[in-house]
Design a protein around this motif. Sequence first.
Motif, mmCIF file in Angstrom:
data_model
loop_
_atom_site.group_PDB
_atom_site.id
_atom_site.type_symbol
_atom_site.label_atom_id
_atom_site.label_comp_id
_atom_site.label_asym_id
_atom_site.label_seq_id
_atom_site.Cartn_x
_atom_site.Cartn_y
_atom_site.Cartn_z
ATOM 1 N N ALA A 1 35.388 36.147 57.667
ATOM 2 C CA ALA A 1 34.144 35.519 58.100
ATOM 3 C C ALA A 1 33.111 36.569 58.495
ATOM 4 N N ASN A 2 33.583 37.667 59.100
ATOM 5 C CA ASN A 2 32.674 38.682 59.625
ATOM 6 C C ASN A 2 33.208 40.073 59.350
ATOM 7 N N CYS A 3 32.338 41.075 59.552
ATOM 8 C CA CYS A 3 32.794 42.460 59.568
ATOM 9 C C CYS A 3 33.596 42.664 60.858
ATOM 10 N N THR A 4 34.349 43.742 60.903
ATOM 11 C CA THR A 4 34.966 44.076 62.184
ATOM 12 C C THR A 4 33.837 44.410 63.160
ATOM 13 N N SER A 5 34.063 44.171 64.413
ATOM 14 C CA SER A 5 32.995 44.414 65.383
ATOM 15 C C SER A 5 32.625 45.900 65.417
ATOM 16 N N ALA A 6 33.617 46.771 65.209
ATOM 17 C CA ALA A 6 33.327 48.213 65.206
ATOM 18 C C ALA A 6 32.378 48.567 64.065
ATOM 19 N N ALA A 7 32.638 48.029 62.861
ATOM 20 C CA ALA A 7 31.772 48.329 61.717
ATOM 21 C C ALA A 7 30.391 47.709 61.904
ATOM 22 N N ALA A 8 30.350 46.491 62.452
ATOM 23 C CA ALA A 8 29.059 45.822 62.646
ATOM 24 C C ALA A 8 28.181 46.596 63.624
ATOM 25 N N LEU A 9 28.788 47.149 64.667
ATOM 26 C CA LEU A 9 28.008 47.894 65.660
ATOM 27 C C LEU A 9 27.620 49.272 65.129
ATOM 28 N N ALA A 10 28.596 49.988 64.552
ATOM 29 C CA ALA A 10 28.310 51.339 64.067
ATOM 30 C C ALA A 10 27.363 51.312 62.871
ATOM 31 N N GLY A 11 27.329 50.179 62.141
ATOM 32 C CA GLY A 11 26.453 50.074 60.982
ATOM 33 C C GLY A 11 25.148 49.371 61.285
ATOM 34 N N THR A 12 24.791 49.278 62.554
ATOM 35 C CA THR A 12 23.527 48.627 62.902
ATOM 36 C C THR A 12 22.393 49.637 62.959
ATOM 37 N N MET A 13 21.322 49.293 62.259
ATOM 38 C CA MET A 13 20.099 50.094 62.301
ATOM 39 C C MET A 13 19.205 49.522 63.396
ATOM 40 N N TYR A 14 18.872 50.344 64.379
ATOM 41 C CA TYR A 14 18.075 49.900 65.515
ATOM 42 C C TYR A 14 16.649 50.443 65.371
ATOM 43 N N LEU A 15 15.691 49.554 65.188
ATOM 44 C CA LEU A 15 14.288 49.951 65.140
ATOM 45 C C LEU A 15 13.641 49.543 66.459
ATOM 46 N N THR A 16 12.986 50.497 67.100
ATOM 47 C CA THR A 16 12.360 50.241 68.395
ATOM 48 C C THR A 16 10.853 50.422 68.269
ATOM 49 N N ASN A 17 10.098 49.488 68.837
ATOM 50 C CA ASN A 17 8.635 49.521 68.729
ATOM 51 C C ASN A 17 8.227 49.660 67.257
ATOM 52 N N ALA A 18 8.551 48.643 66.501
ATOM 53 C CA ALA A 18 8.311 48.675 65.056
ATOM 54 C C ALA A 18 7.139 47.774 64.701
ATOM 55 N N TYR A 19 6.256 48.266 63.848
ATOM 56 C CA TYR A 19 5.172 47.395 63.396
ATOM 57 C C TYR A 19 4.760 47.730 61.974
ATOM 58 N N ALA A 20 4.215 46.724 61.330
ATOM 59 C CA ALA A 20 3.720 46.881 59.963
ATOM 60 C C ALA A 20 2.397 46.148 59.838
ATOM 61 N N ASN A 21 1.440 46.772 59.204
ATOM 62 C CA ASN A 21 0.187 46.127 58.797
ATOM 63 C C ASN A 21 0.163 46.262 57.280
ATOM 64 N N ILE A 22 0.437 45.181 56.610
ATOM 65 C CA ILE A 22 0.513 45.238 55.146
ATOM 66 C C ILE A 22 -0.747 44.605 54.574
ATOM 67 N N SER A 23 -1.594 45.414 53.993
ATOM 68 C CA SER A 23 -2.883 44.948 53.486
ATOM 69 C C SER A 23 -2.856 44.900 51.964
ATOM 70 N N LEU A 24 -3.154 43.752 51.415
ATOM 71 C CA LEU A 24 -3.196 43.589 49.959
ATOM 72 C C LEU A 24 -4.548 43.030 49.565
ATOM 73 N N GLY A 25 -5.386 43.878 49.016
ATOM 74 C CA GLY A 25 -6.668 43.432 48.504
ATOM 75 C C GLY A 25 -7.826 43.670 49.454
ATOM 76 N N TYR A 26 -8.964 43.976 48.871
ATOM 77 C CA TYR A 26 -10.243 44.090 49.571
ATOM 78 C C TYR A 26 -11.193 43.230 48.746
ATOM 79 N N GLY A 27 -11.377 41.985 49.207
ATOM 80 C CA GLY A 27 -11.983 40.959 48.377
ATOM 81 C C GLY A 27 -13.309 41.320 47.750
ATOM 82 N N LYS A 28 -14.137 42.109 48.437
ATOM 83 C CA LYS A 28 -15.468 42.413 47.921
ATOM 84 C C LYS A 28 -15.402 43.155 46.585
ATOM 85 N N SER A 29 -14.454 44.068 46.446
ATOM 86 C CA SER A 29 -14.418 44.851 45.212
ATOM 87 C C SER A 29 -13.023 45.015 44.630
ATOM 88 N N GLN A 30 -12.003 44.613 45.371
ATOM 89 C CA GLN A 30 -10.641 44.787 44.857
ATOM 90 C C GLN A 30 -9.757 43.616 45.300
#
Lengths: 344, 397
Positions: B259-288
């Motif tokens: 059902a799950n990974c072993t707890s050791a693998a789940a913890l050791a394989g966790t990627m921890y992102l702290t203070n994470a942000y994204a501004n994803i801009s697609l398009g500039y309507g006036k000309s693009q």
Amino acid sequence: MRPTLRFAKTACALMCSALLSAAAHGAMVELADNELSEVTGQAFINLTTDSNAGINYTRLNFGMDIDTQLNMNKLKLGLYGRTGEAANTADINIDNFALGSVNADDTINPFRISNPFLELAYKNNKVVGVRLGFGEAQGHLSGNINTYTGNLAIDIFGKGSYLGPKITCGWDFIVCLPAKGLVSGVWANEDFKAEASLVNGSGNADPVRGTMAGLTNGTKLSMPDSSAAANFLLGLFTSQNCGLLGVNTCFNLSDYGSIPIGKFDNQTQQFTGTANGVFLSMQTENVQWRDQQDASKFITALAGAFMNIPRNADGTAAITLSFQQALEGIARKDTCLGSATHGC
Amino acid sequence: MMRSIGFGFLVSFAACSSAEMQELADEELSTVQGAGFGFVLDSIMLDASGANITINDIERVRSDGIKENMPVKLSEFYLSGSGSNKGANKTPVTLGRLNHPFTVTLGKGEEMRALSDTWELRSKVVREGGANKTVQYWAPSGASQWVQTTPSNVAVLTLAFPERMTSGGSSCISGYAGAGLNCSSDPSGRADLGMRFDFSVGGGRKDILDFDLAQLTMDGSYLRLWGDNSRKQLVGEALINIFAKNLDISACTAPEASANCTSAAALAGTMYLTNAYANISLGYGKSQPLQFDVNSNGQFVLELSNPVNTAGTAAQRNAQAADFYANTPRTNLVFDNMNIGYGRPPANGFANMPGAALNSNGQAVVGGGGMSWGYNFGRNEISGLSFNYLKVTSRDL
């Protein structure tokens, strides 16, 4: 048109369209769920697995062709303290990063990417690495390279007529002066070649947070099209401590404003082929990633952030420079529209 | 028979009710301003932890080259108030405020505004090819501005999240100023969001990716759509802002039958992102504007075309480029700290964070913060990304 006439015309049009649509849809029947499930559509994503030396790999492949010309103010990966490295440096740190270039008339020379993929490496059932790979890549990569971690394979080519006058002899003049004479004279029209990679200021290999590219200690010049005897003579001279016969053989990465990714003809200034093993990865320990251009081989990526711009399968480097470019640096390609050229 | 009568009645009714309707020309439609509505998601909580959704028809390729279906199971899906401890203690949350709601509007292009970093044209001297020369480049000034990004004289359909503010806002990430201090959602209006994917990759193995976002807000995000007369297609622009105090991604493998990974693998394989942000801009309507299309082969084509008209004079091209670079919102992706394993960073960070103590040689000292296994990648940043050109075309594998 009077309102009553407009109403009549609209009603007539609606009735006609209703009748027409009834006729046109007469032969259509709905698909059952099991029939619909047979429609596979366009499969541009699939998944493959792999394993080697106790590591399991899962790769998500994207069937995509990407043409782009982009600019980035900062590309900074892996800013953390690392033993033996200067404080506040990053594994990969490039300012004003750009892919592709812009012509004087503001038309675009795109950077081309095909078959990108995302791959995870698992060891003891936990993730130990992730890489973003590019099946094929071609175009100019520009930027102010502050630090670079990874493989950066470079071939340096040039005529003896350019290299000879650069040779300066010191205490080793007994062997140096004849060599200078040969390179400048008999071999003036011969092509010389040397393989370069990331080095430190002493000419030792430096693949972690490197700031220079050049000839590692012990690297020899060769003449690919010349005789074995000539190459034997040339082999007597090796690069040591960033010097070969008085010629500087280590260069600051920051001097390279734009580097061609892919097979590039310096004569015609045109790309003639793609680079097939370019990837960017991050791993918690040294991880062996399967070589995209030779499936029997693996490329060891060092722990941390890592960029791989390797030698092609035929032995040529992804980056090919002339001696003049290596010694004087490469001017940055225009990567911006309008009046700006060096970042936007 | 009854169905036929009903159909006929509907046609007649439609004919009558459509009699006085006339389509609006684009220029008439573009005069419509302010039509729309706002809404707040009041005391919302989503708990689909007991549900299983299976996604099929993504193929896996066996080592012998045979392709077969790879089921992807989605589970442990939740949306909760913050402090849920990865969904363990779910509480309702109110997203949006009455004075800063989600909105769906139809408005004039010239009235639309977007918050964009201010960039300015600068000069510097560089040495290239053995010679010095003065060059120009664009760089962020450190300020931000509200700018018109959509073309004038078009009617723009907008779906917008609560807006970012010019003054009086909250920090977009609690305790971290780097992501901005101008979010309209207050700290009580942040959500925890999570979901888990199980990939049956074959060979009796499955890969598990388990995502948990803490204190998520998406203020300032929008999608704008309008008709482009010259291109004769629907075009748009989008800004997707994602601010999260924490993003944990557990990546591990397990036998297919487990059902799950072993707890050791789940913890050791966790990627921890702290203070994470994204501004994803697609398009500039006036000309693009962002163009999305499907070609005759059934493949999708996503395109951001050159914002400069290359047939124009140099002065015209310079003006178009200057407008683009000065105003277009950029894409940023920042993880103030990222580590795999080790657990969440301690309050003062790991020993090898950028501000860590140095040894006598001025070099940082690597350490694991007392944790037994992991790697700290520190700060990772892609910022100020813009496309002069982008064309993505899919194809069959």
